[in-house]
Scaffold this motif. Structure first.
Motif, PDB file in Angstrom:
ATOM      1  N   ILE A   1       0.851  -1.189   0.000  1.00  0.00           N
ATOM      2  CA  ILE A   1       0.000   0.000   0.000  1.00  0.00           C
ATOM      3  C   ILE A   1       0.888   1.241   0.000  1.00  0.00           C
ATOM      4  CG2 ILE A   1      -1.818   1.258   1.209  1.00  0.00           C
ATOM      5  CD1 ILE A   1      -2.600  -1.369   2.548  1.00  0.00           C
ATOM      6  N   ILE A   2       0.488   2.237  -0.789  1.00  0.00           N
ATOM      7  CA  ILE A   2       1.162   3.533  -0.787  1.00  0.00           C
ATOM      8  C   ILE A   2       0.122   4.614  -0.544  1.00  0.00           C
ATOM      9  CG2 ILE A   2       2.229   5.286  -2.263  1.00  0.00           C
ATOM     10  CD1 ILE A   2       4.047   3.223  -3.392  1.00  0.00           C
ATOM     11  N   HIS A   3       0.401   5.470   0.444  1.00  0.00           N
ATOM     12  CA  HIS A   3      -0.413   6.659   0.701  1.00  0.00           C
ATOM     13  C   HIS A   3       0.420   7.881   0.295  1.00  0.00           C
ATOM     14  CE1 HIS A   3      -3.348   4.219   2.799  1.00  0.00           C
ATOM     15  NE2 HIS A   3      -2.445   3.812   3.670  1.00  0.00           N
ATOM     16  N   ASP A   4       0.069   8.473  -0.830  1.00  0.00           N
ATOM     17  CA  ASP A   4       0.795   9.622  -1.368  1.00  0.00           C
ATOM     18  C   ASP A   4       0.040  10.894  -0.991  1.00  0.00           C
ATOM     19  OD1 ASP A   4       2.170  11.535  -2.779  1.00  0.00           O
ATOM     20  OD2 ASP A   4       2.274  10.386  -4.640  1.00  0.00           O
ATOM     21  N   PHE A   5       0.560  11.619  -0.012  1.00  0.00           N
ATOM     22  CA  PHE A   5      -0.127  12.818   0.456  1.00  0.00           C
ATOM     23  C   PHE A   5       0.078  14.002  -0.476  1.00  0.00           C
ATOM     24  CE2 PHE A   5      -0.548  10.270   4.156  1.00  0.00           C
ATOM     25  CZ  PHE A   5      -1.589  10.807   4.907  1.00  0.00           C
ATOM     26  N   GLN A   6       1.093  13.970  -1.303  1.00  0.00           N
ATOM     27  CA  GLN A   6       1.278  15.034  -2.279  1.00  0.00           C
ATOM     28  C   GLN A   6       0.235  14.946  -3.387  1.00  0.00           C
ATOM     29  OE1 GLN A   6       5.319  15.050  -3.717  1.00  0.00           O
ATOM     30  NE2 GLN A   6       6.147  15.903  -1.822  1.00  0.00           N
ATOM     31  N   ARG A   7      -0.014  13.738  -3.860  1.00  0.00           N
ATOM     32  CA  ARG A   7      -1.009  13.523  -4.915  1.00  0.00           C
ATOM     33  C   ARG A   7      -2.409  13.347  -4.362  1.00  0.00           C
ATOM     34  NH1 ARG A   7       0.329  13.907 -10.551  1.00  0.00           N
ATOM     35  NH2 ARG A   7       2.609  13.791 -10.633  1.00  0.00           N
ATOM     36  N   GLY A   8      -2.520  13.037  -3.058  1.00  0.00           N
ATOM     37  CA  GLY A   8      -3.835  12.775  -2.486  1.00  0.00           C
ATOM     38  C   GLY A   8      -4.419  11.461  -2.962  1.00  0.00           C
ATOM     39  N   LEU A   9      -3.561  10.448  -3.137  1.00  0.00           N
ATOM     40  CA  LEU A   9      -3.995   9.151  -3.660  1.00  0.00           C
ATOM     41  C   LEU A   9      -3.479   8.023  -2.782  1.00  0.00           C
ATOM     42  CD1 LEU A   9      -3.287   9.628  -7.494  1.00  0.00           C
ATOM     43  CD2 LEU A   9      -5.522   9.705  -6.366  1.00  0.00           C
ATOM     44  N   THR A  10      -4.243   6.926  -2.797  1.00  0.00           N
ATOM     45  CA  THR A  10      -3.843   5.672  -2.163  1.00  0.00           C
ATOM     46  C   THR A  10      -3.879   4.565  -3.208  1.00  0.00           C
ATOM     47  OG1 THR A  10      -4.612   6.269   0.055  1.00  0.00           O
ATOM     48  CG2 THR A  10      -4.452   3.929  -0.438  1.00  0.00           C
ATOM     49  N   ALA A  11      -2.851   3.737  -3.209  1.00  0.00           N
ATOM     50  CA  ALA A  11      -2.779   2.612  -4.141  1.00  0.00           C
ATOM     51  C   ALA A  11      -2.630   1.317  -3.361  1.00  0.00           C
ATOM     52  CB  ALA A  11      -1.615   2.781  -5.107  1.00  0.00           C
ATOM     53  N   TYR A  12      -3.453   0.315  -3.720  1.00  0.00           N
ATOM     54  CA  TYR A  12      -3.384  -1.020  -3.136  1.00  0.00           C
ATOM     55  C   TYR A  12      -2.893  -1.987  -4.201  1.00  0.00           C
ATOM     56  CZ  TYR A  12      -6.625   1.052   0.281  1.00  0.00           C
ATOM     57  OH  TYR A  12      -7.229   1.869   1.207  1.00  0.00           O
TER      58      TYR A  12
ATOM     59  N   ASP B   1      -3.549   5.705 -18.237  1.00  0.00           N
ATOM     60  CA  ASP B   1      -2.464   6.675 -18.097  1.00  0.00           C
ATOM     61  C   ASP B   1      -1.873   6.563 -16.697  1.00  0.00           C
ATOM     62  OD1 ASP B   1      -0.692   8.738 -18.313  1.00  0.00           O
ATOM     63  OD2 ASP B   1      -2.194  10.335 -18.431  1.00  0.00           O
ATOM     64  N   MET B   2      -0.743   5.885 -16.593  1.00  0.00           N
ATOM     65  CA  MET B   2      -0.125   5.657 -15.288  1.00  0.00           C
ATOM     66  C   MET B   2       0.662   6.865 -14.798  1.00  0.00           C
ATOM     67  SD  MET B   2      -0.984   2.576 -14.377  1.00  0.00           S
ATOM     68  CE  MET B   2       0.216   2.203 -13.131  1.00  0.00           C
ATOM     69  N   ASP B   3       1.060   7.746 -15.710  1.00  0.00           N
ATOM     70  CA  ASP B   3       1.876   8.900 -15.321  1.00  0.00           C
ATOM     71  C   ASP B   3       1.115   9.861 -14.396  1.00  0.00           C
ATOM     72  OD1 ASP B   3       4.030   7.961 -16.779  1.00  0.00           O
ATOM     73  OD2 ASP B   3       3.420   9.017 -18.605  1.00  0.00           O
TER      74      ASP B   3
ATOM     75  N   LEU C   1       5.016   1.328  -8.162  1.00  0.00           N
ATOM     76  CA  LEU C   1       4.336   0.206  -7.511  1.00  0.00           C
ATOM     77  C   LEU C   1       3.474  -0.582  -8.490  1.00  0.00           C
ATOM     78  CD1 LEU C   1       3.516  -1.315  -4.873  1.00  0.00           C
ATOM     79  CD2 LEU C   1       1.652   0.341  -4.655  1.00  0.00           C
ATOM     80  N   CYS C   2       2.762   0.106  -9.370  1.00  0.00           N
ATOM     81  CA  CYS C   2       1.769  -0.534 -10.239  1.00  0.00           C
ATOM     82  C   CYS C   2       2.239  -0.732 -11.673  1.00  0.00           C
ATOM     83  CB  CYS C   2       0.484   0.297 -10.242  1.00  0.00           C
ATOM     84  SG  CYS C   2      -0.277   0.473  -8.609  1.00  0.00           S
TER      85      CYS C   2
END
Length: 265
Positions: free
Chosen positions: A142-153, A208-210, A219-220
């Motif tokens: 899991i990544i919690h990116d506070f700069q982008r405001g996104l979470t990835a599982y 679009d992964m960028d 991660l993905c």
């Protein structure tokens, strides 16, 4: 004849006396010069003492400078490693004991383990959940990116990625989460806590992964990636048969979160 034989030694003696007198006169003549030359050794000793004082002063100054530089280095080292991570990253091996009241009527106690990496400067958290020994949960990253405001599982069992907006009401910011883990670092486990549940549904495939940022991209990359949407209402019984759900249990707060990712069949 007797007078002649005894007179010559007397003459010699007189000559010696005269010579001695002459020598004495000579000594009296050079005596003041010797007295004038006596201060020279004293001046030499003073120069030697001044040289020693200079060397001693320089040595003390160098020693003092070394102590100052050492103190500055030690202060800088402990001020960084003692209050914040030295290289903007901290790794924690964590565990928590909680009661499972969702899938166990006995409310048995379960253990959840995870590895947490916190990057304060980059403002994101990375969590690795290994395969649990008990409970219905998949291993995940899991990544919690506070700069982008996104979470990835990244569901390791499915080898798929799921991205959703960061839920700041559940996920603690990196600085707060780091301080929490520091406070419980003396023990392996967090105090016994509870579990909450959140449900998400798969909405669309990400092409679009960028746009996800570099951390989630790495991660993905090379995996099927989908967007998620939180489900606010409870599922009805007839919906359960039409969906396939996988659970990821994790914690980035003082409680455990059961994240159910559901996809229509």
């Amino acid at each position: 004849m007797v007078k002649i034989s005894f007179q010559q030694p007397a003459a010699g003696l007189k000559a010696e006396k005269d010579g001695g007198a002459a020598c004495g006169a000579k000594a009296e003549t050079f005596l003041p010069q010797d007295v004038e030359e006596q201060p020279l050794p004293v001046q030499s000793r003073r120069s030697s003492s001044l040289s020693r004082m200079c060397y001693l002063t320089m040595s003390l100054m160098l020693l003092l400078l070394g102590l100052i530089l050492t103190s500055m280095y030690v202060y800088r080292y402990f001020s960084i490693t003692g209050s914040s991570p030295s290289n903007s990253e901290n790794l924690f091996h964590c565990g928590v004991i909680y009661q499972d009241h969702y899938y166990s009527e006995l409310k048995e106690q379960l253990e959840l383990h995870e590895d947490v990496r916190i990057y304060l400067e980059e403002d994101y958290e990375q969590i690795n959940i290994p395969m649990p020994h008990f409970g219905e949960s998949d291993p995940a990253d899991i990544i919690h990116d506070f700069q982008r405001g996104l979470t990835a599982y990244h569901d390791i069992a499915l080898d798929k990625c799921y991205v959703i907006e960061l839920n700041t009401t559940i996920v603690m910011p990196p600085q707060s989460f780091w301080e929490l883990l520091i406070n419980v670092k003396k023990g392996v486990y967090l105090p016994q806590t509870y579990i909450i549940q959140e449900e998400m549904i798969v909405t669309e495939h990400v092409t679009d992964m960028d746009q996800l940022g570099s951390f989630i991209y790495h991660l993905c990359r090379g995996k099927e990636t989908y967007r998620l949407k939180r489900r606010t209402s409870r599922r009805h019984i007839h919906r359960r048969a039409a969906e396939s759900c996988h659970h990821i249990r994790h914690f980035e707060n003082t409680f455990v979160v059961d994240t159910a990712i559901c996809q229509k069949l």
